[in-house]
Every structure is written in structure tokens, then in C-alpha cells.
Design a protein around this motif. Sequence first.
Motif, short mmCIF file in Angstrom:
data_model
loop_
_atom_site.label_atom_id
_atom_site.label_comp_id
_atom_site.label_asym_id
_atom_site.label_seq_id
_atom_site.Cartn_x
_atom_site.Cartn_y
_atom_site.Cartn_z
N VAL A 1 6.08 12.21 -1.27
CA VAL A 1 4.68 11.93 -0.97
C VAL A 1 4.49 10.44 -0.67
O VAL A 1 3.79 10.06 0.27
N TYR A 2 5.16 9.60 -1.45
CA TYR A 2 5.08 8.16 -1.18
C TYR A 2 5.65 7.86 0.21
O TYR A 2 5.04 7.14 1.00
N TYR A 3 6.81 8.42 0.52
CA TYR A 3 7.43 8.16 1.82
C TYR A 3 6.55 8.66 2.97
O TYR A 3 6.40 7.98 3.98
N GLU A 4 5.97 9.84 2.80
CA GLU A 4 5.11 10.38 3.84
C GLU A 4 3.89 9.48 4.05
O GLU A 4 3.48 9.23 5.18
N GLY A 5 3.32 8.97 2.96
CA GLY A 5 2.21 8.03 3.07
C GLY A 5 2.61 6.75 3.78
O GLY A 5 1.89 6.23 4.63
N TYR A 6 3.80 6.26 3.45
CA TYR A 6 4.34 5.06 4.11
C TYR A 6 4.59 5.33 5.60
O TYR A 6 4.21 4.55 6.46
N TYR A 7 5.21 6.48 5.89
CA TYR A 7 5.56 6.85 7.26
C TYR A 7 4.31 6.96 8.13
O TYR A 7 4.30 6.52 9.27
N ARG A 8 3.27 7.53 7.60
CA ARG A 8 2.02 7.72 8.35
C ARG A 8 1.07 6.52 8.23
O ARG A 8 0.01 6.52 8.84
N GLY A 9 1.43 5.54 7.41
CA GLY A 9 0.57 4.37 7.21
C GLY A 9 -0.70 4.72 6.45
O GLY A 9 -1.74 4.11 6.68
N SER A 10 -0.61 5.69 5.52
CA SER A 10 -1.78 6.14 4.78
C SER A 10 -1.86 5.44 3.43
O SER A 10 -1.19 5.82 2.47
N ASN A 11 -2.69 4.40 3.37
CA ASN A 11 -2.89 3.70 2.11
C ASN A 11 -3.51 4.61 1.06
O ASN A 11 -3.25 4.46 -0.12
N MET A 12 -4.33 5.56 1.49
CA MET A 12 -4.97 6.49 0.56
C MET A 12 -3.91 7.35 -0.13
O MET A 12 -3.97 7.58 -1.34
N GLU A 13 -2.92 7.83 0.63
CA GLU A 13 -1.87 8.66 0.04
C GLU A 13 -1.00 7.84 -0.91
O GLU A 13 -0.61 8.31 -1.97
N ILE A 14 -0.71 6.61 -0.53
CA ILE A 14 0.07 5.72 -1.40
C ILE A 14 -0.70 5.43 -2.69
O ILE A 14 -0.14 5.46 -3.78
N PHE A 15 -2.01 5.17 -2.56
CA PHE A 15 -2.84 4.95 -3.75
C PHE A 15 -2.87 6.20 -4.62
O PHE A 15 -2.77 6.11 -5.85
N ALA A 16 -2.99 7.37 -4.00
CA ALA A 16 -3.06 8.64 -4.74
C ALA A 16 -1.79 8.87 -5.55
O ALA A 16 -1.85 9.25 -6.72
N ILE A 17 -0.63 8.65 -4.95
CA ILE A 17 0.63 8.89 -5.68
C ILE A 17 0.82 7.82 -6.75
O ILE A 17 1.37 8.09 -7.83
N THR A 18 0.32 6.62 -6.51
CA THR A 18 0.37 5.57 -7.54
C THR A 18 -0.51 5.96 -8.73
O THR A 18 -0.12 5.79 -9.89
N LEU A 19 -1.69 6.52 -8.46
CA LEU A 19 -2.57 6.99 -9.52
C LEU A 19 -1.90 8.13 -10.30
O LEU A 19 -2.00 8.19 -11.53
N PHE A 20 -1.19 9.01 -9.60
CA PHE A 20 -0.44 10.08 -10.26
C PHE A 20 0.59 9.48 -11.22
O PHE A 20 0.73 9.92 -12.36
N ILE A 21 1.32 8.46 -10.77
CA ILE A 21 2.34 7.82 -11.60
C ILE A 21 1.69 7.16 -12.82
O ILE A 21 2.19 7.26 -13.94
N ILE A 22 0.57 6.50 -12.63
CA ILE A 22 -0.15 5.87 -13.75
C ILE A 22 -0.53 6.94 -14.77
O ILE A 22 -0.33 6.76 -15.97
N GLY A 23 -1.08 8.05 -14.29
CA GLY A 23 -1.51 9.11 -15.20
C GLY A 23 -0.37 9.78 -15.94
O GLY A 23 -0.49 10.12 -17.12
N THR A 24 0.76 9.98 -15.27
CA THR A 24 1.86 10.70 -15.90
C THR A 24 2.81 9.81 -16.68
O THR A 24 3.25 10.19 -17.76
N VAL A 25 3.14 8.66 -16.14
CA VAL A 25 4.15 7.81 -16.79
C VAL A 25 3.52 6.80 -17.75
O VAL A 25 3.94 6.69 -18.90
#
Length: 182
Positions: free
Chosen positions: A127-151
Amino acid sequence: ALSDAYNTITHVLAGIATYHLNEFIGLGFFLVAAASFIGTLRFGFSEKAFAKANSELATIAAFIGLPLIGIANIERINSDIDNTSYQSSTTIILLLFLYIFATSIVSDSIKEVLILLVNVVLFVAPVYYEGYYRGSNMEIFAITLFIIGTVIIGNNRHKCVLGMRCENWFHYCLGTSAYLMA
């Protein structure tokens, strides 16, 4: 129960928003929503009656639901590159075998390690790579929020942060991240 209900609603909305675009992503969100819905019933009505179902569905969401989302994101990138679709029932069958292996053969401590590895390799990284590949800051932020919540926060029911159980923060982070990903 409220944080589980929030998690259910946001994952259902994410599933609805994505299913017509990519069935695997939608199905992944719906599997997490099912686990959260049973969690809502467990903590809202009867912890004893719904505890086993909640635990099993949470494990299915970890081994099948989230990886479906991550794998589908990588497959979308591949189809952009060579105009072919790699999605097939084989993906679901392999994830199902992984789930069976992890829940019936290995110890609970190894199962927890497998959940972490599966989610990092088959969900977070794709998901992070796909966000990076598409230039989607929203997707990168979303997966970062997932990591914050889980880890960082985790799903510990007995520990609190800012006066609220970590488990509730965990659900709010997961639900919000799913909605943002969708």
C-alpha cells in the motif's frame, strides 16, 4: 463497542467505495468490517457469546483481509505496466492456506510473528509503494496512520493513552486509515 462500531462503519464505507474498482480491495475491507462488527456485538452485548467469533474473524482479517488489499494494490500497478490482470482465486486460496497454517499448526507466539510479517510484507509495504507510485500523499498518510495505530499504540485493552484505552485508539486509527485509503 463504539470504537468497533466506528471501525465497522468506516471499513464498510471503504469496501463500498472500492469494490466496484477492485473486488479484492473491497473484499479485504469487508472482512475487516465483519471482524469489527462482531467486536461491536461482543463489547456492546455479550463478551462471552461473541469472544471466539471476534477473535477468529480478527485473525482472518489479519491473514486474508488486509493482505488482499495490499496484493491488489501491487496487481493494479502491474496491470498499469503491462495491461494484464494478475488477480485470481489463487491469491485467496494461498492466503487461506496461510491462515490455516498459522492457526492450526504453529504456536500462538509464532502466529503473532506471522501476523506481523504478513501485514508488513503483504499490506503495509504494497500500500505504501502503491501510494508512492501514484504520488498519493493521502494513501501514504493513511498507511502511516495504520502503522501508528497498530505498532505505536497497539490494541492493548488494559493500557490507556490520554484517558482512552489503546484498543479504542487502535480501532479509530484503523477505521480512519481505511476510509482515507478508499
